[in-house]
Design an enzyme around this catalytic site. Sequence first.
Site, PDB file in Angstrom:
ATOM      1  N   GLY A 245       0.838  -1.198   0.000  1.00 29.05           N
ATOM      2  CA  GLY A 245       0.000   0.000   0.000  1.00 29.05           C
ATOM      3  C   GLY A 245       0.868   1.240   0.000  1.00 29.05           C
ATOM      4  O   GLY A 245       2.092   1.149   0.053  1.00 29.05           O
ATOM      5  N   LYS A 246       0.196   2.376  -0.055  1.00 28.30           N
ATOM      6  CA  LYS A 246       0.907   3.652  -0.095  1.00 28.30           C
ATOM      7  C   LYS A 246       1.922   3.774   1.031  1.00 28.30           C
ATOM      8  O   LYS A 246       3.016   4.276   0.851  1.00 28.30           O
ATOM      9  CB  LYS A 246      -0.096   4.793   0.045  1.00 28.30           C
ATOM     10  CG  LYS A 246      -0.366   5.506  -1.253  1.00 28.30           C
ATOM     11  CD  LYS A 246      -1.170   6.763  -0.986  1.00 28.30           C
ATOM     12  CE  LYS A 246      -1.815   7.229  -2.276  1.00 28.30           C
ATOM     13  NZ  LYS A 246      -2.680   8.372  -2.128  1.00 28.30           N
TER      14      LYS A 246
END
Length: 479
Positions: A245-246
């Site tokens: 994820g980010k």
Amino acid sequence: MNVVTRFAPSPTGYIHIGNVRSAIYPYLLAKQNAGKMILRIEDTDRGRYVDGATELIEDTLKWLGLDWDEGPIVGGPNAPYFQSERMEIYHEWAKKLIKAGRAYADPTSPEKLNEYREECNIKKQPFLYRNYRPESSPEWSPGVPLRFKTIPKSYDWHDEVMGDMHSGPEVLDDIILIKKDGYPTYNFAHIVDDATMGVTHIMRGVEYLSSTPNYLALYEALGLKAPKLVSLPHILAPTGNKKLGKRDGAKSVTEYRDDGILPEAMLNYLACLGWNDGSEQEIYSKEELIKKFSLARIQTSGARYDETKLVWLNGQWIRKIVDEQGVAALAPRVQEFWPESAKEFNEDYRLQVLSIIYDRLKTLSDLRQMTGYFFTEPKIDVDMLINNKFIRKLSESEIEGILKTAVSELSQAPSWDAETLQQILNQLLDFTQKKPAELFSLIRLAVSFAPFSPALNLTLAVLGRDRTLARLNAVARAI
Ligand code: GLU
């Protein structure tokens, strides 16, 4: 079979490396089979739509060299390629389902829905909408969602990656086909589009695997044959315990570009994240990937994202480009990564600098930190010099003496090329009776004041006679 694949991103923001791999495999499969890849923009979730996101997707694909055969910009026989422009097509197919008694307008309020959910919670039963179908439903009109009327049954199907799959009736439900804003859901739109666009292989993240039975039910109800299904394993965070994820450093692909990663390296890295050809090979060009890619060798378990590996591959690619095509082929690729001051120098000088530094670069942006002294006079830092671990043992007068001898020997160089300079440096070792590490570190630091430089004779050759002598003199005076 005429292979038709597609990349179907939603324009909801930046395109991170986890998403873009879903474009690489369809591209490779299409090219390998002389088929085509369609780019389709799935923009029906208006709440998540982000302006400019489509352009970002297009730029990313172009940068990676993943040209689509049909889609925005290039057009094609299945236009339009934005789902928001295909509303009539979805409504037409929806009406077919209504007519066949397989879809119904659902007037149930969200509050009522919550009540049903709560009821199931209390009874510790899974909530299935089909158990709460309204007794009668109005004619379908905008403002009312349209639901699929499912027939609970088991499904067996084959996933090209995950193998033979089976599901029971309990996973089927009355999914929404058209939302109350009139836009279709992903679940419905992608089925209609893939079918009408002639897609032969759906390649997408494994997160869609659990919904597949509902999709199979829809294909059946619509009288359509499902394309081949290819579930791609997740790309995992470096820790390996969750999807990337980010927050785990999943930057947008364009950020990597701006950081000086080559598209060849990015493509190579991502293609091999979850696929291998069974050999030890690590460097693959796009052409080789097209040749060697196979669905059968896509792995079933998640692949861990490892930026160090990406950067390593990038270094390999920088060298590969120079080895195969010469340093002039790398030059246009690094234009924007030179330090500001390099712009005042001509292309020939920059090329010389590049030719002695390229094999140390991991990313193209390393150029900025590594080459400043070729373009700007370095600030003389006497402390840095006398505290250097090789120079520390020399007294200040020794340092001054060595620098002066160096100036006088170098100024007599019959020519200023790397080979001649190496001979003079070797002579200097004899004259000064210093160890190479001491002598060469001193000269290197005096001309660069940088923690690192390429081989000394090469550095001096590129810097040129005047600049080298002036810098050595200036340091000798400053000591
Ligand atoms: N629009 C979907 C997404 O971005 C595409 C999934 C698919 O490839 O079908 O996740």
